[in-house]
Structure formats: structure tokens, C-alpha cells
Write a protein that holds these residues in place. Structure first.
Motif, mmCIF file in Angstrom:
data_model
loop_
_atom_site.group_PDB
_atom_site.id
_atom_site.type_symbol
_atom_site.label_atom_id
_atom_site.label_comp_id
_atom_site.label_asym_id
_atom_site.label_seq_id
_atom_site.Cartn_x
_atom_site.Cartn_y
_atom_site.Cartn_z
ATOM 1 N N LEU A 291 64.546 0.519 -81.292
ATOM 2 C CA LEU A 291 63.836 -0.540 -82.004
ATOM 3 C C LEU A 291 62.698 -0.037 -82.888
ATOM 4 O O LEU A 291 62.559 -0.472 -84.036
ATOM 5 N N PRO A 292 61.854 0.909 -82.423
ATOM 6 C CA PRO A 292 60.771 1.373 -83.294
ATOM 7 C C PRO A 292 61.247 2.222 -84.472
ATOM 8 O O PRO A 292 60.446 2.540 -85.354
ATOM 9 N N PHE A 293 62.521 2.565 -84.505
ATOM 10 C CA PHE A 293 63.034 3.494 -85.503
ATOM 11 C C PHE A 293 64.037 2.833 -86.440
ATOM 12 O O PHE A 293 64.033 3.115 -87.639
ATOM 13 N N THR A 294 64.884 1.975 -85.895
ATOM 14 C CA THR A 294 65.913 1.299 -86.695
ATOM 15 C C THR A 294 65.965 -0.180 -86.306
ATOM 16 O O THR A 294 66.946 -0.652 -85.730
ATOM 17 N N PRO A 295 64.913 -0.964 -86.606
ATOM 18 C CA PRO A 295 64.856 -2.352 -86.119
ATOM 19 C C PRO A 295 65.971 -3.245 -86.655
ATOM 20 O O PRO A 295 66.355 -4.211 -85.989
ATOM 21 N N GLN A 296 66.516 -2.948 -87.828
ATOM 22 C CA GLN A 296 67.547 -3.807 -88.391
ATOM 23 C C GLN A 296 68.789 -3.848 -87.511
ATOM 24 O O GLN A 296 69.502 -4.858 -87.468
ATOM 25 N N GLU A 362 60.978 -9.352 -81.329
ATOM 26 C CA GLU A 362 59.914 -10.146 -81.955
ATOM 27 C C GLU A 362 58.552 -9.523 -81.711
ATOM 28 O O GLU A 362 57.700 -9.515 -82.618
ATOM 29 N N ARG A 363 58.326 -9.000 -80.525
ATOM 30 C CA ARG A 363 57.047 -8.350 -80.248
ATOM 31 C C ARG A 363 56.811 -7.194 -81.214
ATOM 32 O O ARG A 363 55.680 -6.956 -81.644
ATOM 33 N N TRP A 364 57.873 -6.489 -81.541
ATOM 34 C CA TRP A 364 57.735 -5.314 -82.404
ATOM 35 C C TRP A 364 57.648 -5.699 -83.879
ATOM 36 O O TRP A 364 56.863 -5.121 -84.633
ATOM 37 N N THR A 365 58.458 -6.664 -84.308
ATOM 38 C CA THR A 365 58.579 -6.950 -85.743
ATOM 39 C C THR A 365 57.822 -8.191 -86.198
ATOM 40 O O THR A 365 57.540 -8.334 -87.390
ATOM 41 N N GLY A 366 57.558 -9.133 -85.280
ATOM 42 C CA GLY A 366 56.956 -10.389 -85.689
ATOM 43 C C GLY A 366 57.926 -11.345 -86.356
ATOM 44 O O GLY A 366 57.512 -12.323 -86.995
ATOM 45 N N ASP A 367 59.227 -11.109 -86.199
ATOM 46 C CA ASP A 367 60.256 -11.930 -86.845
ATOM 47 C C ASP A 367 60.500 -13.195 -86.016
ATOM 48 O O ASP A 367 61.472 -13.286 -85.260
ATOM 49 N N VAL A 368 59.637 -14.179 -86.175
ATOM 50 C CA VAL A 368 59.780 -15.427 -85.416
ATOM 51 C C VAL A 368 60.974 -16.231 -85.909
ATOM 52 O O VAL A 368 61.534 -17.047 -85.163
ATOM 53 N N VAL A 651 50.741 10.697 -73.782
ATOM 54 C CA VAL A 651 50.690 11.646 -72.668
ATOM 55 C C VAL A 651 51.962 12.481 -72.789
ATOM 56 O O VAL A 651 53.051 12.012 -72.491
ATOM 57 N N LEU A 652 51.794 13.722 -73.255
ATOM 58 C CA LEU A 652 52.945 14.575 -73.525
ATOM 59 C C LEU A 652 53.177 15.554 -72.375
ATOM 60 O O LEU A 652 52.255 15.867 -71.623
ATOM 61 N N PRO A 653 54.399 16.053 -72.257
ATOM 62 C CA PRO A 653 54.648 17.112 -71.273
ATOM 63 C C PRO A 653 53.806 18.349 -71.584
ATOM 64 O O PRO A 653 53.412 18.585 -72.733
ATOM 65 N N VAL A 654 53.562 19.124 -70.560
ATOM 66 C CA VAL A 654 52.818 20.368 -70.729
ATOM 67 C C VAL A 654 53.542 21.259 -71.739
ATOM 68 O O VAL A 654 54.765 21.389 -71.714
ATOM 69 N N ASP A 655 52.777 21.836 -72.654
ATOM 70 C CA ASP A 655 53.279 22.774 -73.664
ATOM 71 C C ASP A 655 54.197 22.131 -74.695
ATOM 72 O O ASP A 655 54.913 22.838 -75.417
ATOM 73 N N MET A 656 54.193 20.790 -74.801
ATOM 74 C CA MET A 656 55.002 20.128 -75.828
ATOM 75 C C MET A 656 54.465 20.429 -77.220
ATOM 76 O O MET A 656 55.207 20.493 -78.189
ATOM 77 N N GLY A 657 53.157 20.652 -77.345
ATOM 78 C CA GLY A 657 52.576 20.913 -78.656
ATOM 79 C C GLY A 657 52.252 19.630 -79.398
ATOM 80 O O GLY A 657 52.187 18.544 -78.826
ATOM 81 N N ARG A 658 52.087 19.737 -80.682
ATOM 82 C CA ARG A 658 51.668 18.607 -81.502
ATOM 83 C C ARG A 658 52.886 17.824 -81.984
ATOM 84 O O ARG A 658 53.924 18.389 -82.338
ATOM 85 N N ILE A 659 52.734 16.489 -82.001
ATOM 86 C CA ILE A 659 53.755 15.580 -82.523
ATOM 87 C C ILE A 659 53.100 14.642 -83.529
ATOM 88 O O ILE A 659 52.041 14.063 -83.256
ATOM 89 N N GLU A 660 53.736 14.493 -84.677
ATOM 90 C CA GLU A 660 53.331 13.489 -85.655
ATOM 91 C C GLU A 660 54.541 12.605 -85.923
ATOM 92 O O GLU A 660 55.605 13.097 -86.279
ATOM 93 N N LEU A 661 54.387 11.317 -85.711
ATOM 94 C CA LEU A 661 55.436 10.353 -86.038
ATOM 95 C C LEU A 661 54.879 9.450 -87.133
ATOM 96 O O LEU A 661 53.930 8.694 -86.906
ATOM 97 N N LEU A 662 55.465 9.541 -88.302
ATOM 98 C CA LEU A 662 54.884 8.950 -89.501
ATOM 99 C C LEU A 662 55.715 7.758 -89.982
ATOM 100 O O LEU A 662 56.942 7.764 -89.927
ATOM 101 N N ASP A 663 55.022 6.735 -90.448
ATOM 102 C CA ASP A 663 55.654 5.532 -91.022
ATOM 103 C C ASP A 663 56.482 4.780 -89.992
ATOM 104 O O ASP A 663 57.665 4.483 -90.194
ATOM 105 N N ILE A 664 55.854 4.446 -88.868
ATOM 106 C CA ILE A 664 56.524 3.665 -87.823
ATOM 107 C C ILE A 664 56.541 2.206 -88.261
ATOM 108 O O ILE A 664 55.489 1.594 -88.473
ATOM 109 N N PRO A 665 57.738 1.590 -88.417
ATOM 110 C CA PRO A 665 57.794 0.214 -88.929
ATOM 111 C C PRO A 665 57.503 -0.807 -87.845
ATOM 112 O O PRO A 665 57.757 -0.579 -86.662
ATOM 113 N N GLY A 666 56.977 -1.956 -88.252
ATOM 114 C CA GLY A 666 56.710 -3.035 -87.316
ATOM 115 C C GLY A 666 55.949 -4.157 -87.985
ATOM 116 O O GLY A 666 55.767 -4.175 -89.214
#
Length: 684
Positions: A291-296, A362-368, A651-666
Motif C-alpha cells: 500500500l505505501p508503494f503502489t496504492p492504486q 483510506e487511512r493511507w490515502t484519504g480516499d473517502v 528501528v533498524l536491524p543491527v548493522d543495517m546502515g542508512r536507509i532513505e525512502l523518498l517520495d512516499i505517496p499518501g
């Protein structure tokens, strides 16, 4: 490489061949060209001068295309191969193969090129059951510039039409070319294979599905680019996660399925090779994961499932009013009601999960607007829970197959025949109730109460749902708790006896919210304890249980999808570190599968095998395994809609390193999330 199975697919159509690109199907093997549950090519064998070819290499270009590099059989490719052959194939609304022959010699060469072609038009159920007894008539017709292979039985008709851009000699068993290739030159032709599902009117039943314009390959390329561009972009330091994320997005695109007569919009099919069709439970779970990636995809799934919602009582199909389907098939056996899958409603979980997905969307998109559009169907689903699912009269969801001949015995996600058992290994009688079904019902009522109050403006209905949910939670925690083991039973039989085995279903209970806070800690300990957690993930059934088997389909294997919802459930109750441990195990396992998680893998201890052992007949790609990394990413980042905004609490696993998730739709538009995992002791 000849024995290796090579697959390419595009939603409604897929082809499975050997490492040469040849197809030599047997009645019991899912090899061939398939569409709408039918095998349209069972033989597709290339020879030159009567010899088979040997493979040099294979390139998996995209999910919809592949390229095979070959030489004539018996040559030493590094010494004296004077010819090489390239087979480049693309699959979409038809199957095309570009055949190129290159002459590397200083002399011209005359060749007889032959493609053996045949179609048994086997139904996928016939292949799976290893019974191929066709009652209709097969035919082969040589036409001007084409070969037409066909099968008909009364009004049921399927055809395969083969043509070539270069002149060919066609016969009932294939087609041939007599050619001369000049020195240091090439010869090529484009072979097109069109599959047709012809209805009573004489038209193809699939007209209009997944059209890509005149240049189909360019259309597929553009469609994939758009699909990837619309999803959030991820940058991370963890190579297995990066590889798995990219693979998941591409596989989701490949698994999009457009049901017949319901337009071009697509929902996720369940998986290759057996389940390339529409499922209720699988599609809903996959949409929740993605849902956070492909809501359609959630919009399409909800609308299509609502359109096919049950309207009557039908014992053959296990249908009830308000019930959401389990599976839809289009092959011969379903058309002639030799199987009930037209559609089949034999699942007890898709109906409450339909309501869960509607609220989460609906919680994610607001599509009432969609919630208002599907109010009737959501209320019908809730009515089914109250009036038709309680077969015993004690307030729980139960199931019992009414079609005992061809229906499913277990109508929950663990639907193999022996998946539900007592601790001594015996199987309960019917009707049966499993614990996660009650969790889904609880969650559906809680979520529907919010929709009723905030969107449907029905306070009385909301109050009633909240009261029912509270009563269900209290009753469940009394009846299902195994005191001496401190866990919830897997199931109940109609006499109230508990199926008192320790199982992964506990994690689904956390996800649903039906677990009381004082018991959640003990459940988390079980899920991460040595009996259930193998290091790669949580087993479906704990070691020490009578039916435990590390390679038993639902009795000891690790299912990636299952683990993604377990992690989400742990996070819901505040066990973020435990959720991260599960995420680390599954993502590490994905690295051994080149980013494509299979349906299931063995539950052996991680220290014992050092790599995850794939279940022998696991589907791959499979929709809810493909969605697993996406839900784990959401869980690790702590992404939750909150008062119109996106809350991020990583809260990431140990040694996961850095994560950037960009342009999350909602409903917030598009936002970015950032996180960094802490270092382990040896890296500080």
C-alpha cells in the motif's frame, strides 16, 4: 543449462521453457506457453539441419523478455562453432520470438531450420493433478502464411495461431525454412504466436486487456518505467535490501493480472506457475504489504473483489451472500464445472480482510470516495461474519467445505490438508475455526466502526461494531488461551477442544490487535524463541510438535509473507527490536535468492544450513512473497498514518546502515523518510 527452467511472464500470460528456449511439456509439468489457465504451446523445439541446439548463455532481460544464445549441437563453441543462434522472446498480449542465425564462416551456408510446434491445450488443473484426459477435439489447420492449432468442446474453444515475418513452410506439426546465410552475415525472422480464447460470438474473450499500442515491446518498457517511477525511491547501504526492493517492484509489475470482462485494470495474481490468476486472500495481503508503494493496486483489488462478492448460497462454490471469493479460474475444468473455481468462495479469511484493506487504504490515502462507493459491499462482508460464518453459534468464524469432492478442506491461509492439527498430530473434525480468523474479524469490526462513524455517519452501527469487537476480544482470550503453554491455540473443533500447537499464527493475532497487552510479551517470546524462530524467520509450526517438518508445506517451513505480518504485529505492540530481527533474517535470506523471495523455504536452523533451503515446489515469483520486503521496510521505518500525516519511527536491524525512502505517496502528498541502524559490537 538444458534442464534449467526459464520463465518470463506478463500478468495474464507466461512461458516456461528449458535453457535452450525449447518447450517439451509432459502432462504433469508446468512447462509451456500459458494464458488464462490453459497451455497454448506444449511443444516448441528448434532444430538446424535436424540437430538440436546447445546453450551458451541466457539473459533475463526483463520479466517480459529473455534472450538465449545457442550453437548447433555437437560443436565446440570455443573452437569450431561456425554458426550461432539468438532466440529473443517477448511476452505480453501475445508471444513473439525473434530468431537470428549468424554465419561466422568465410563461406555461405545452406540450412534447414525447423520449429516443431504443438499444443495440448491442457487445463492447469489437469497438469497439477497429473491427469490429462481431453474430451474435446484438437485440430491443426495449415492456412496461408500461418498454422492454426485449436481445441474445442461444445462452446469452449481455444486456439494458437503461429505466423512468421519470413516465408515458411507450414505443416500440422510446425514450420520450416530453407535458407542460405552469406559469409559473416545473418538471417532473421520474427515469429508471432497469438493465443485466442474464443467465446460463443466468435470474438476473443480478452479483447482490450493490457493493450500496449502498435509497438508492444515499447509499450511494456514504458509501462515498467512508469510503474517504477511512481513508487518511492530507496537509497540504502544494505545491498541485499536494495537488490530485493528493486526485484520486488519489478516482480509486482510482472504479476499484475487483468480479469476477463472486468477491464484493463489489474490486481496482483498469486504466483508462478500454478496461481497466475485472481485470488481474494492473496491479493488483499499483497495490497496491504504494498500500500505505501503502489496504492492504486489496492483500489483495483477492492473494486474487483466487490464486483464478484457472493450474492447467493451455492454449495458447489462454497458461496454465501457477502462472501469474498477465494479464486477465479478460466480454464476448461472451471468452464464445465468440473472444478468450482468460476469463481470459488472456499476461504474464510478474505471477507474480513476485505474490510481491513478498505480501512487501511483510506487511512493511507484519504480516499473517502472509495469508502463511500463500497459501503454496501463492506456492510455485506460484516453481515457475512455475523450471520453466515458462525457455523457453531458461539460467535467465531468457522469453516466447513460444502463441496467435499473438489473444494478445499482448510479454508484459511494454511490451506493444505494437514495444516491444522492437535498436539498429538490428529486432525480436528469439521467445522473448524482457526485463531487468526478471529483476529481478522476483530480487526474488521474495529476498523469498520471508524469508517461508519467518520465516513458513513452511522453512529449506531459504529457503536454496535465496537461493542461486538470488545466482546469478541474478551471471549477469544478466554477460550483460545492454552494456559500450560502460555500461547493461543491454533484452532478449535466444534466441541471446543483446542488444537493446542504452537504456530506462527500467533503473529497474525498481534497484527490484528486481539491479543491483550499483558499477554503480548509472552507471545513475542514464543515467536522469537528457539522452537519457532530458526534464524531466517518464524516457522509455520514449532519444533517438537507432532507434525513438525522443516520441509512440510505449512508444518515447519518459513513463509516470507507470514513473517512480514508477524513483524508488523510485533511492531504494533511495541516490540520493534524483535520485528527488526525478523526483518534481518528474511532480508538476509532474500540475498541468497537474488532478491526474489520464494513462496516458502525450509525451517532448518540458520547455523545448520548457512543458507535458506528452498521448498521444492515453491512458487516464484509469488505475490505476497514479493510484497514481503516492502512491508518489512514499512515496519522497520515505523511508517504509520497519523492525523493526516505520516509518522516515522525507525528501528533498524543491527548493522543495517542508512536507509532513505523518498517520495512516499499518501494523503500527505509525497514525503521522505530517513533512518540509520545502530552498529553491532564488533563495528563500534
Amino acid at each position: 543449462m538444458n534442464g534449467q527452467k526459464i520463465s518470463i511472464l506478463d500478468g495474464n500470460t507466461f512461458v516456461v521453457s528449458d535453457g535452450r528456449g525449447d518447450i517439451e511439456a509432459t502432462p504433469s509439468e508446468p512447462t509451456g506457453l500459458f494464458s488464462i489457465d490453459t497451455r497454448f504451446l506444449s511443444r516448441w523445439v528448434l532444430t538446424i539441419n535436424g540437430q538440436r541446439l546447445d546453450p551458451l548463455s541466457f539473459d533475463d532481460l526483463q520479466y517480459y523478455e529473455a534472450r538465449f544464445f545457442l550453437v548447433p549441437g555437437g560443436t565446440a563453441p570455443n573452437i569450431d562453432a561456425k554458426l550461432s543462434v539468438i532466440r529473443e522472446r517477448t511476452i505480453g498480449d501475445s508471444f513473439e520470438e525473434q530468431l537470428t542465425i549468424l554465419n561466422h564462416d568465410e563461406e555461405p551456408v545452406r540450412l534447414e531450420v525447423r520449429m516443431e510446434a504443438g499444443a495440448d491445450f491442457a487445463d492447469l488443473f489437469e497438469i497439477k493433478d497429473e491427469i490429462l484426459e481431453k474430451t474435446g477435439e484438437r485440430y491443426a489447420v495449415v492456412e496461408e502464411g500461418a498454422l492454426r492449432l485449436g481445441y474445442h468442446r461444445e462452446t469452449y474453444r481455444r486456439e494458437t495461431v503461429i505466423s512468421s515475418s519470413e516465408p515458411a513452410r507450414y505443416d500440422e506439426h510446425g514450420f520450416s525454412y530453407s535458407i542460405q546465410v552469406q559469409p559473416q552475415s545473418r538471417w532473421e525472422t520474427e515469429i508471432q504466436v497469438r493465443t485466442q480464447a474464443i467465446g460463443p460470438s466468435g470474438q476473443d474473450l480478452r479483447i482490450g486487456l493490457r493493450a500496449h499500442g502498435e509497438d508492444r515491446k515499447k509499450g511494456l518498457e514504458e509501462d515498467l518505467r512508469t510503474w517504477i517511477a511512481n513508487a518511492p525511491r530507496m537509497v540504502c547501504e544494505c545491498e541485499p535490501l536494495a537488490e530485493t526492493y528493486e526485484r520486488s517492484l519489478v516482480d509486482l509489475a510482472a504479476l499484475r493480472f487483468s480479469p476477463l470482462s472486468l477491464g484493463r485494470e489489474a490486481l496482483p495474481s498469486a504466483g508462478l506457475p500454478w496461481f497466475m490468476t485472481m485470488f481474494g486472500r492473496d491479493s488483499i495481503f499483497t495490497c496491504l504489504q504494498t500500500l505505501p508503494f503502489t496504492p492504486q493496486m489496492s483500489v483495483t483489488t477492492l473494486r474487483i473483489l466487490a464486483t464478484l462478492q457472493g450474492t447467493r448460497f451455492d454449495d458447489f462454490r462454497d458461496e454465501d451472500p457477502g462472501k469474498i471469493l477465494h479464486e477465479m479460474r478460466y480454464g476448461e475444468s472451471a468452464s464445465f464445472e468440473e472444478q468450482p473455481h468460476s469463481p470459488y468462495y472456499g476461504t474464510a479469511d478474505a471477507t474480513p480482510l476485505f474490510v481491513v484493506l478498505l480501512d487501511e487504504y483510506e487511512r493511507w490515502t484519504g480516499d473517502v470516495a472509495l469508502v463511500r462507493e463500497l459501503e454496501y459491499e463492506a456492510r455485506a462482508a460484516l453481515t457475512w461474519i455475523d450471520e453466515h460464518a458462525d457455523l457453531v453459534g458461539n460467535g467465531y468464524i468457522w469453516y466447513e467445505p460444502r463441496n467435499r469432492k473438489t473444494g478445499l478442506a482448510n479454508q484459511c491461509w494454511k490451506d493444505s490438508w494437514d495444516a491444522i492439527s492437535y498436539s498429538d498430530g490428529e486432525l480436528p473434525g469439521f467445522p473448524r475455526a482457526t485463531c487468526e480468523l478471529q483476529g481478522y474479524a476483530y480487526d474488521a469490526k474495529v476498523r469498520a466502526a471508524r469508517l461508519a462513524r467518520e465516513i458513513w455517519h452511522d453512529e449506531a452501527f459504529a457503536d454496535r461494531l465496537e461493542r461486538q469487537a470488545a466482546e469478541l476480544k474478551e471471549r477469544f482470550n478466554r477460550d483460545w488461551w492454552v494456559a500450560d503453554g502460555e500461547f493461543y491455540a491454533l484452532g478449535l473443533d466444534p466441541d471446543g477442544r483446542r488444537a493446542d500447537v504452537l504456530s506462527s499464527n500467533l503473529g497474525h493475532l498481534l497484527w490484528s490487535g486481539i491479543v491483550t497487552p499483558e499477554r503480548a510479551g509472552r507471545i513475542a517470546e514464543h515467536l522469537l524463541g528457539p522452537r519457532l524462530f530458526c534464524g531466517w524467520g518464524v516457522r509455520t509450526l514449532a519444533t517438537g510438535e507432532a507434525r513438525y517438518n522443516p520441509i512440510g508445506y505449512h508444518n515447519g517451513t518459513v513463509w516470507p509473507f507470514d513473517n512480514s505480518f508477524i513483524a508488523w504485529g510485533l511492531r504494533r505492540y511495541g516490540f520493534a527490536e524483535e520485528a527488526a530481527r525478523i526483518a534481518e533474517g528474511i532480508i538476509s535470506a532474500a540475498g541468497f535468492f537474488k532478491g526474489r523471495l520464494p513462496e516458502a523455504f525450509a525451517g532448518y536452523e540458520r547455523w545448520l544450513t548457512r543458507y535458506p533451503v528452498q521448498y521444492p515446489t515453491a512458487c516464484s515469483p509469488q505475490a505476497w512473497s514479493t510484497g514481503t520486503p516492502l512491508l518489512l521496510l514499512r515496519t522497520m521505518l515505523g511508517l504509520e498514518p497519523h492525523e493526516g500525516h505520516l509518522a516515522v519511527e525507525p528501528v533498524l536491524p543491527v548493522d543495517m546502515g542508512r536507509i532513505e525512502l523518498l517520495d512516499i505517496p499518501g494523503r500527505w502528498g509525497r514525503v521522505d523518510a530517513f533512518a540509520r541502524g545502530r552498529l553491532g559490537p564488533d563495528r563500534r
